[in-house]
Design a protein around this motif. Structure first.
Motif, PDB file in Angstrom:
ATOM      1  N   GLU A  40       3.376   3.093  -6.864  1.00 15.54           N
ATOM      2  CA  GLU A  40       3.535   2.137  -7.952  1.00 15.54           C
ATOM      3  C   GLU A  40       4.377   2.786  -9.042  1.00 15.54           C
ATOM      4  O   GLU A  40       3.920   3.662  -9.763  1.00 15.54           O
ATOM      5  N   GLY A  43       5.068  -1.831 -11.041  1.00 14.11           N
ATOM      6  CA  GLY A  43       4.115  -2.922 -10.858  1.00 14.11           C
ATOM      7  C   GLY A  43       4.686  -4.289 -11.155  1.00 14.11           C
ATOM      8  O   GLY A  43       3.963  -5.288 -11.127  1.00 14.11           O
ATOM      9  N   THR A  44       5.980  -4.371 -11.426  1.00 19.20           N
ATOM     10  CA  THR A  44       6.571  -5.667 -11.786  1.00 19.20           C
ATOM     11  C   THR A  44       7.850  -5.989 -11.001  1.00 19.20           C
ATOM     12  O   THR A  44       8.676  -6.784 -11.446  1.00 19.20           O
ATOM     13  N   GLY A  45       8.047  -5.373  -9.855  1.00 18.10           N
ATOM     14  CA  GLY A  45       9.169  -5.760  -8.998  1.00 18.10           C
ATOM     15  C   GLY A  45      10.501  -5.109  -9.311  1.00 18.10           C
ATOM     16  O   GLY A  45      11.499  -5.415  -8.662  1.00 18.10           O
ATOM     17  N   ASP A  46      10.529  -4.212 -10.272  1.00 20.92           N
ATOM     18  CA  ASP A  46      11.815  -3.662 -10.707  1.00 20.92           C
ATOM     19  C   ASP A  46      12.258  -2.396  -9.973  1.00 20.92           C
ATOM     20  O   ASP A  46      13.448  -2.135  -9.877  1.00 20.92           O
ATOM     21  N   GLY A  48      11.031  -0.899  -6.759  1.00 22.64           N
ATOM     22  CA  GLY A  48      11.087  -0.819  -5.302  1.00 22.64           C
ATOM     23  C   GLY A  48      10.303   0.330  -4.682  1.00 22.64           C
ATOM     24  O   GLY A  48      10.321   0.507  -3.461  1.00 22.64           O
ATOM     25  N   SER A  51       7.970  -0.648  -1.798  1.00 26.73           N
ATOM     26  CA  SER A  51       8.546  -1.475  -0.725  1.00 26.73           C
ATOM     27  C   SER A  51       7.807  -1.312   0.606  1.00 26.73           C
ATOM     28  O   SER A  51       7.512  -0.195   1.034  1.00 26.73           O
ATOM     29  N   VAL A  59       9.789  -6.433   1.078  1.00 27.58           N
ATOM     30  CA  VAL A  59       9.174  -6.978  -0.139  1.00 27.58           C
ATOM     31  C   VAL A  59       8.660  -5.842  -1.018  1.00 27.58           C
ATOM     32  O   VAL A  59       8.469  -4.722  -0.548  1.00 27.58           O
ATOM     33  N   CYS A  60       8.424  -6.165  -2.291  1.00 32.78           N
ATOM     34  CA  CYS A  60       7.710  -5.253  -3.176  1.00 32.78           C
ATOM     35  C   CYS A  60       6.224  -5.552  -3.006  1.00 32.78           C
ATOM     36  O   CYS A  60       5.791  -6.662  -3.338  1.00 32.78           O
ATOM     37  N   LEU A  63       4.245  -7.142  -5.752  1.00 32.21           N
ATOM     38  CA  LEU A  63       4.403  -8.579  -6.028  1.00 32.21           C
ATOM     39  C   LEU A  63       3.985  -9.425  -4.822  1.00 32.21           C
ATOM     40  O   LEU A  63       4.543 -10.493  -4.569  1.00 32.21           O
ATOM     41  N   VAL A  64       3.036  -8.919  -4.063  1.00 32.90           N
ATOM     42  CA  VAL A  64       2.404  -9.681  -2.980  1.00 32.90           C
ATOM     43  C   VAL A  64       0.906  -9.505  -3.202  1.00 32.90           C
ATOM     44  O   VAL A  64       0.467  -8.412  -3.576  1.00 32.90           O
ATOM     45  N   GLY A 133      17.564  -2.746  -5.382  1.00 36.04           N
ATOM     46  CA  GLY A 133      16.183  -3.011  -5.799  1.00 36.04           C
ATOM     47  C   GLY A 133      15.316  -1.765  -5.809  1.00 36.04           C
ATOM     48  O   GLY A 133      14.115  -1.849  -6.019  1.00 36.04           O
TER      49      GLY A 133
END
Ligand SMILES: Cc1cc2nc3c(=O)[nH]c(=O)nc-3n(C[C@H](O)[C@H](O)[C@H](O)COP(=O)(O)OP(=O)(O)OC[C@H]3O[C@@H](n4cnc5c(N)ncnc54)[C@H](O)[C@@H]3O)c2cc1C
Ligand code: FES
Ligand code: FES
Lengths: 171, 287
Positions: A40, A43-46, A48, A51, A59-60, A63-64, A133
């Motif tokens: 981590e 924690g906000t998709g920025d 990667g 992954s 995906v991150c 964010l799932v 990403g």
């Protein structure tokens, strides 16, 4: 009913776990399943660093939701080496010194593997876009790009040899 | 109270779940906005309704009559649909600009729309294309032009218990083209400072119909009819393009921040609209 039961496949193995609905897949992997390879960073998709692939797509995992993994297939960095043998990408990250602190490395490896499966011969620009990403604050990215390029060459050669063997068998 | 998570298999069921929840209830599409907002503590949902198990929301249909893109279709899936990318390159490239490959695997056009950011990339392109949203509630369905969905930053016109099932693009006449451009200080992974979408159809080498839409220069995406009028009837000569740019700049009401001053955003809106118009014109087969 606080916890949901999730049945999923991780790196080819059937796995079950229970987690609250608002828990991220990243946190389920790390804290419930002992798969701490995904990191981590934000924690906000920025960044990667978390992954993984979900049904083959990158995906991150931050964010799932863990519950979204039910009935689906996940691969993580823990599944990348086979029988203790490192993947060419992993070998080349070492060879080209494409890591320093290593926090970003699992994410870069997963993203690079997805890229090379789709596009075995990417240009440098394509590599840089595909890895946009994933953030790294140590290497300056250049060594990562070189390691991916070297892996692409190697993997293409392996595929070629496989192709020749198949042809040989047929005739 | 622990958050509930539901995976209905029909749109009606999803709408009923949202309507019957007394607390804060949200649709979960790709989660690339929603889960960030939860993580940052901006929202504390009582219920998430995951729409990715609804077949009617998970497919793309494309024919001479038009194109229907399910609300759960990801940006990556849309980009892989060759026929839609060929008919609507502007809509598809705008959607594919959203985030990284990781984000593309998850993000949806409808999530981009309903998050209601003034800088949402797919929205100007959808509006330029004349896209409509299919809105479903327990009682029935209505079809709404996309420009009627967002009413302000973070605000939509959807009522409680309403979900968008799909985006519908009209039948594509021959000799049509669309394009979307955004300006960002970096080359990837950034929020539009200004953006422009243009969609047009030609007849005997002249622009017959056009729609010009700007993003990130006002609280919502802005349709600029005066910019469209400036190029209709023209062969997109320099004079027409200048008028289009002036109309776009006049329609701007942007914020002023460190990423772009009002003056800068206003000027760049015209420049981007000109460039997008040229690309759309070329794609339509204009010389
Ligand atoms: C790292 C990163 C980079 C990003 N880059 C960009 C970018 O370059 N450009 C850009 O425009 N955006 C960007 N975004 C924002 C986001 O990815 C997009 O807005 C995306 O399209 C949201 O879609 P989603 O499916 O993930 O939405 P979700 O997060 O699932 O939903 C967003 C909102 O819409 C509502 N909603 C979703 N579907 C429906 C429906 N069918 N009916 C009713 N309501 C619905 C949800 O309840 C929620 O309120 C980025 C995000 C991240 C994390
Ligand atoms: S931790 Fe998931 S993107 Fe940074
Ligand atoms: S090696 Fe330290 S962040 Fe990449």
């Amino acid at each position: 009913m606080a916890a949901h039961l999730v049945s999923t496949t991780i790196n080819g193995d059937a796995v079950e776990f229970a987690c609250p609905a608002d828990e991220s897949l990243l946190s389920a992997l790390r804290n419930r399943l002992g798969l701490s390879g995904a990191k981590e960073g934000c924690g906000t998709g920025d960044c990667g660093a978390c992954s993984v692939t979900l049904d083959g797509r990158l995906v991150c995992s931050c964010l799932v939701l863990g519950v979204e993994a039910n009935g689906r297939k996940i691969t993580t960095i823990e599944g990348m080496a086979e029988n203790g043998v490192l993947h060419p990408l992993q070998e080349n990250f070492i060879e080209y010194a494409a890591l320093q602190c290593g926090i970003c490395t699992p994410g870069f490896l997963i993203a690079a593997k997805v890229l090379l499966e789709r596009n075995p011969n990417p240009t440098e620009t394509e590599i840089r876009y595909a890895l946009a990403g994933n953030l790294c604050r140590c290497t300056g990215y250049d060594k990562i790009v070189r390691a991916v390029q070297a892996s692409a060459r190697e993997l293409r050669q392996i595929e070629k040899r496989k192709g020749r063997k198949k042809k040989g068998k047929k005739s | 109270m622990p958050m509930r998570y539901e995976t209905p298999s029909t749109t009606r069921e999803a709408a009923a779940l949202l309507e019957n929840e007394a607390g804060a209830a949200f649709v979960l599409a790709g989660g690339t906005d929603l889960l960030v907002r939860m993580k940052l503590g901006h929202i504390e949902p009582a219920l998430l309704v995951d729409i990715k198990h609804i077949p009617a929301m998970s497919s793309i249909t494309h024919s001479a009559k038009g194109t229907r893109i399910g609300a759960a279709v990801s940006g990556a899936e849309l980009g892989e649909h060759k026929a839609v990318a060929k008919a609507w390159p502007g809509v598809v490239e705008a959607t594919n600009l959203i985030g990284s490959d990781q984000v593309q695997s998850r993000c949806t056009m409808v999530g981009n729309l309903c998050n209601a950011s003034p800088a949402a990339d797919s929205v100007p392109a959808m509006i330029a294309a004349g896209a409509k949203a299919v809105v479903v509630s327990r009682l029935g369905r209505r079809t709404v032009p996309v420009e009627k969905i967002v009413t302000g930053p973070g605000q939509t016109s959807l009522n409680k218990g309403e979900v968008i099932e799909a985006i519908v693009l009209p039948a594509r006449p021959s000799r049509s083209g669309d394009a979307y451009l955004r300006f960002i200080p970096r080359t990837e992974m950034d929020i539009a400072v200004v953006s422009a979408g243009v969609n047009l159809t030609l007849e005997r080498g002249r622009v017959k119909t056009a729609r010009v839409v700007l993003g990130a220069v006002a609280p919502t995406a802005v349709v600029v009819p005066a910019a469209a009028r400036a190029i209709i009837g023209s062969r997109l000569d320099e004079g027409a393009l200048e008028k289009l740019a002036a109309a776009c700049s006049a329609a701007c009401n942007p914020i002023d921040d460190k990423r772009g001053t009002v003056e800068y955003r206003t000027k760049v809106a015209g420049v981007l609209a000109k460039r997008a118009a040229k690309i759309a014109f070329q794609r339509a087969g204009g010389a």
